[in-house]
Design a protein around this motif. Structure first.
Motif, PDB file in Angstrom:
ATOM      1  N   SER A   1       0.819  -1.222   0.000  1.00 37.47           N
ATOM      2  CA  SER A   1       0.000   0.000   0.000  1.00 37.47           C
ATOM      3  C   SER A   1       0.848   1.266   0.000  1.00 37.47           C
ATOM      4  CB  SER A   1      -0.918   0.007   1.229  1.00 37.47           C
ATOM      5  OG  SER A   1      -0.164   0.014   2.433  1.00 37.47           O
ATOM      6  N   THR A   2       2.168   1.131   0.014  1.00 39.25           N
ATOM      7  CA  THR A   2       3.060   2.295   0.108  1.00 39.25           C
ATOM      8  C   THR A   2       2.820   3.300  -1.013  1.00 39.25           C
ATOM      9  OG1 THR A   2       4.762   0.973   1.191  1.00 39.25           O
ATOM     10  CG2 THR A   2       5.460   3.028   0.174  1.00 39.25           C
ATOM     11  N   ALA A   3       2.662   2.810  -2.244  1.00 41.55           N
ATOM     12  CA  ALA A   3       2.474   3.710  -3.382  1.00 41.55           C
ATOM     13  C   ALA A   3       1.209   4.548  -3.229  1.00 41.55           C
ATOM     14  CB  ALA A   3       2.422   2.904  -4.680  1.00 41.55           C
ATOM     15  N   ALA A   4       0.140   3.933  -2.747  1.00 44.09           N
ATOM     16  CA  ALA A   4      -1.107   4.675  -2.564  1.00 44.09           C
ATOM     17  C   ALA A   4      -0.945   5.759  -1.502  1.00 44.09           C
ATOM     18  CB  ALA A   4      -2.226   3.711  -2.172  1.00 44.09           C
ATOM     19  N   PHE A   5      -0.231   5.439  -0.415  1.00 46.29           N
ATOM     20  CA  PHE A   5      -0.001   6.427   0.629  1.00 46.29           C
ATOM     21  C   PHE A   5       0.858   7.580   0.118  1.00 46.29           C
ATOM     22  CE2 PHE A   5      -0.871   2.855   3.711  1.00 46.29           C
ATOM     23  CZ  PHE A   5      -2.057   3.398   4.174  1.00 46.29           C
ATOM     24  N   ASP A   6       1.841   7.267  -0.710  1.00 43.05           N
ATOM     25  CA  ASP A   6       2.679   8.323  -1.280  1.00 43.05           C
ATOM     26  C   ASP A   6       1.856   9.308  -2.096  1.00 43.05           C
ATOM     27  OD1 ASP A   6       5.026   7.451  -0.148  1.00 43.05           O
ATOM     28  OD2 ASP A   6       5.618   6.230  -1.872  1.00 43.05           O
ATOM     29  N   ARG A   7       0.865   8.797  -2.834  1.00 39.91           N
ATOM     30  CA  ARG A   7       0.014   9.682  -3.635  1.00 39.91           C
ATOM     31  C   ARG A   7      -0.874  10.557  -2.766  1.00 39.91           C
ATOM     32  NH1 ARG A   7      -0.227   4.989  -6.971  1.00 39.91           N
ATOM     33  NH2 ARG A   7      -2.185   4.350  -5.981  1.00 39.91           N
ATOM     34  N   LEU A   8      -1.253  10.069  -1.602  1.00 41.10           N
ATOM     35  CA  LEU A   8      -2.104  10.834  -0.692  1.00 41.10           C
ATOM     36  C   LEU A   8      -1.339  11.925   0.051  1.00 41.10           C
ATOM     37  CD1 LEU A   8      -4.283   8.067   1.031  1.00 41.10           C
ATOM     38  CD2 LEU A   8      -5.117   9.917  -0.420  1.00 41.10           C
ATOM     39  N   LEU A   9      -0.045  11.701   0.258  1.00 45.04           N
ATOM     40  CA  LEU A   9       0.709  12.557   1.169  1.00 45.04           C
ATOM     41  C   LEU A   9       0.768  14.010   0.716  1.00 45.04           C
ATOM     42  CD1 LEU A   9       2.363  12.798   3.697  1.00 45.04           C
ATOM     43  CD2 LEU A   9       4.379  12.052   2.409  1.00 45.04           C
ATOM     44  N   TRP A  10       1.063  14.255  -0.560  1.00 48.33           N
ATOM     45  CA  TRP A  10       1.239  15.624  -1.022  1.00 48.33           C
ATOM     46  C   TRP A  10      -0.045  16.449  -0.934  1.00 48.33           C
ATOM     47  CZ3 TRP A  10       6.026  17.178  -1.232  1.00 48.33           C
ATOM     48  CH2 TRP A  10       7.032  16.241  -1.468  1.00 48.33           C
ATOM     49  N   PRO A  11      -1.200  15.929  -1.392  1.00 45.08           N
ATOM     50  CA  PRO A  11      -2.436  16.720  -1.193  1.00 45.08           C
ATOM     51  C   PRO A  11      -2.751  16.970   0.272  1.00 45.08           C
ATOM     52  CG  PRO A  11      -2.787  14.987  -2.818  1.00 45.08           C
ATOM     53  CD  PRO A  11      -1.458  14.721  -2.202  1.00 45.08           C
ATOM     54  N   LEU A  12      -2.520  15.965   1.117  1.00 46.41           N
ATOM     55  CA  LEU A  12      -2.776  16.144   2.547  1.00 46.41           C
ATOM     56  C   LEU A  12      -1.891  17.236   3.135  1.00 46.41           C
ATOM     57  CD1 LEU A  12      -3.175  12.454   3.811  1.00 46.41           C
ATOM     58  CD2 LEU A  12      -4.901  14.266   3.948  1.00 46.41           C
ATOM     59  N   LEU A  13      -0.623  17.241   2.759  1.00 47.36           N
ATOM     60  CA  LEU A  13       0.285  18.270   3.255  1.00 47.36           C
ATOM     61  C   LEU A  13      -0.148  19.658   2.791  1.00 47.36           C
ATOM     62  CD1 LEU A  13       3.861  16.724   2.950  1.00 47.36           C
ATOM     63  CD2 LEU A  13       2.804  17.658   5.020  1.00 47.36           C
ATOM     64  N   GLY A  14      -0.589  19.766   1.540  1.00 48.69           N
ATOM     65  CA  GLY A  14      -1.044  21.047   1.035  1.00 48.69           C
ATOM     66  C   GLY A  14      -2.230  21.585   1.822  1.00 48.69           C
ATOM     67  N   VAL A  15      -3.210  20.719   2.094  1.00 48.41           N
ATOM     68  CA  VAL A  15      -4.386  21.130   2.871  1.00 48.41           C
ATOM     69  C   VAL A  15      -3.983  21.478   4.300  1.00 48.41           C
ATOM     70  CG1 VAL A  15      -6.618  20.370   3.783  1.00 48.41           C
ATOM     71  CG2 VAL A  15      -5.962  19.776   1.444  1.00 48.41           C
ATOM     72  N   LEU A  16      -3.105  20.658   4.901  1.00 47.03           N
ATOM     73  CA  LEU A  16      -2.654  20.916   6.270  1.00 47.03           C
ATOM     74  C   LEU A  16      -1.970  22.273   6.372  1.00 47.03           C
ATOM     75  CD1 LEU A  16      -1.931  20.125   9.196  1.00 47.03           C
ATOM     76  CD2 LEU A  16       0.070  18.938   8.276  1.00 47.03           C
ATOM     77  N   LEU A  17      -1.082  22.575   5.445  1.00 48.78           N
ATOM     78  CA  LEU A  17      -0.371  23.847   5.500  1.00 48.78           C
ATOM     79  C   LEU A  17      -1.311  25.028   5.251  1.00 48.78           C
ATOM     80  CD1 LEU A  17       2.951  22.860   3.738  1.00 48.78           C
ATOM     81  CD2 LEU A  17       2.656  23.511   6.121  1.00 48.78           C
ATOM     82  N   TYR A  18      -2.262  24.870   4.332  1.00 43.48           N
ATOM     83  CA  TYR A  18      -3.229  25.944   4.097  1.00 43.48           C
ATOM     84  C   TYR A  18      -4.028  26.232   5.374  1.00 43.48           C
ATOM     85  CZ  TYR A  18      -7.641  28.106   2.829  1.00 43.48           C
ATOM     86  OH  TYR A  18      -8.748  28.914   2.811  1.00 43.48           O
TER      87      TYR A  18
END
Length: 326
Positions: free
Chosen positions: A30-47
Motif C-alpha cells: 500500500s506504500t504507493a497509494a499512501f505516497d500519492r495521498l501525502l502531497w495533497p494532505l500536506l497542502g491542505v494541512l499547510l493551508y
C-alpha cells in the motif's frame, strides 16, 4: 473541541503513528497509494495552518521591539550558532544531519501559540510575531543550509523537484491563506469559518503522520541506527531552549508572560514547513523525513513537560521583569 484536541494531541499523534507502522508492516504493497495521498494532505494541512497565522497583521507584530528583538535574536542568531557547534562535534551521518538541521533551524508558527496560551505565556505577542517568524525562516533557511552543508550540497538538493514542491506546498498555501484572511476581514461568516478551521490542524496532522509512518516504516526498518542517536539531541535541545528563553527574557527585561512566550517559541520547531522540503530531497536523503517526524513526536511530549515546569518553576509568576522574579 479545539482545546480538547490540542490538550491531547501528543497521544493522538502517537496512536496514529503506531497505526501507520502497523499498516505499513502488514500491507507493504500500500506504500504507493499512501505516497500519492501525502502531497495533497500536506497542502491542505499547510493551508489550514497558515489561515491560523495572522498574515494580514504583520505591522501589528512590530510594536513590541524588546520582545521581538529577543525572539528574532534567539531564533535566528543564537540557536543557529548553537547548532553550528553541535554539528561540528557530533559524528552524525550527512542524511541525519540534514534532518536535524532542517527541523531545528525553523521556529514554529502555529502550535507554539496554543502551547504559549496553555503555559501561561502571552498568546497575543505570539500571534503578532507568528507572521514575522514564518517570513524570516523562509528567507533564512536556504542561507543556513548553504552555511552548514556547503554549496555543492545545496546545488544537489535544490533540484527542480524540490523547488516545485516548495512553490506548490508552501508558497501556494501561504498565498491562499493570505487571500482567505484578507477576504474574511469584513465578512463575519468567513471569520467564523476561519476560526472553525482552527480545529483541523490536529486531526489533519494525525492523518499525515499516519500516512508517513505507513509509507516510511519499511525504510526505517533498514535504518536502525537513525533514531537513537538523535533522541538525546532533541531532548537536549528542549532543555537548552528552555534555559535560553529564561536567559533572553532576563537580558531583554521582559515580564514573565513574555519570557514564557520566548521559551515556547525556542522549544517548538516548524516541522510542518520543512517536511515537504525533506520529502522532495533525492532518494539517498529520505531518512531526513524520519528524523523530522521523530523530532515532532519528541517535541510534543517535551511540550507536556514545558506546560508544567515553565510557569511553575522556570519562570514563576511575577509582575516585574524576569530578572526580578525570585
Amino acid at each position: 473541541m479545539r482545546a480538547l484536541l490540542e490538550r491531547h494531541q501528543s497521544w493522538i499523534y502517537l496512536v496514529f503513528i503506531l497505526a501507520g507502522v502497523g499498516v505499513g508492516l502488514l500491507r507493504p504493497d500500500s506504500t504507493a497509494a499512501f505516497d500519492r495521498l501525502l502531497w495533497p494532505l500536506l497542502g491542505v494541512l499547510l493551508y489550514v495552518t497558515f489561515t491560523q497565522v495572522p498574515l494580514t497583521h504583520v505591522r501589528e507584530g512590530m510594536r513590541d521591539w524588546r520582545f521581538l528583538s529577543a525572539l528574532m535574536v534567539g531564533n535566528f542568531v543564537v540557536i543557529p550558532l548553537g547548532l553550528a557547534v553541535l554539528v561540528a562535534w557530533l559524528p552524525l551521518s550527512p542524511t541525519v544531519m540534514v534532518g536535524v538541521l532542517l527541523v531545528l533551524l525553523a521556529p514554529c508558527t502555529d502550535w507554539f501559540i496554543s502551547f504559549t496560551h496553555l503555559g501561561k505565556g502571552d498568546a497575543g505577542r505570539a500571534i503578532a510575531a507568528a507572521p514575522l517568524l514564518l517570513f524570516a525562516q523562509l528567507i533564512m533557511l536556504p542561507v543556513y543550509l548553504w552555511f552548514f552543508l556547503g554549496h555543492d550540497w545545496l546545488e544537489a538538493a535544490l533540484s527542480t523537484h524540490l523547488l516545485v514542491a516548495f512553490v506548490a506546498l508552501i508558497l501556494t498555501p501561504l498565498f491562499f491563506a493570505w487571500l482567505t484572511e484578507r477576504f474574511a476581514e469584513n465578512q463575519p461568516r468567513m471569520q467564523s469559518l476561519v476560526c472553525g478551521m482552527g480545529a483541523l490542524p490536529v486531526p489533519l496532522l494525525a492523518v499525515v503522520v499516519f500516512v508517513i509512518a505507513a509509507s516510511q516504516v519499511n525504510e526505517v526498518a533498514g535504518l536502525p541506527d537513525v533514531l537513537w542517536p538523535v533522541l538525546p539531541i532533541f531532548v537536549g535541545y528542549l532543555v537548552v531552549a528552555a534555559v535560553l528563553g529564561r536567559f533572553m527574557g532576563h537580558l531583554f527585561r521582559l515580564d514573565a508572560p513574555g519570557a514564557r512566550t520566548l521559551v515556547f517559541s525556542f522549544g517548538t520547531r516548524n516541522s510542518f514547513v520543512v517536511l515537504p522540503i525533506a520529502l522532495a530531497l533525492p532518494e539517498p536523503w529520505q531518512a531526513a523525513v524520519v528524523v523530522i517526524v521523530f523530532q515532532s513526536l519528541v517535541e510534543l511530549f517535551g511540550m507536556v513537560a514545558y506546560l508544567s515546569l515553565v510557569p511553575r518553576w522556570l519562570i514563576a509568576a511575577g509582575s516585574g521583569p524576569v530578572g526580578h522574579v525570585p
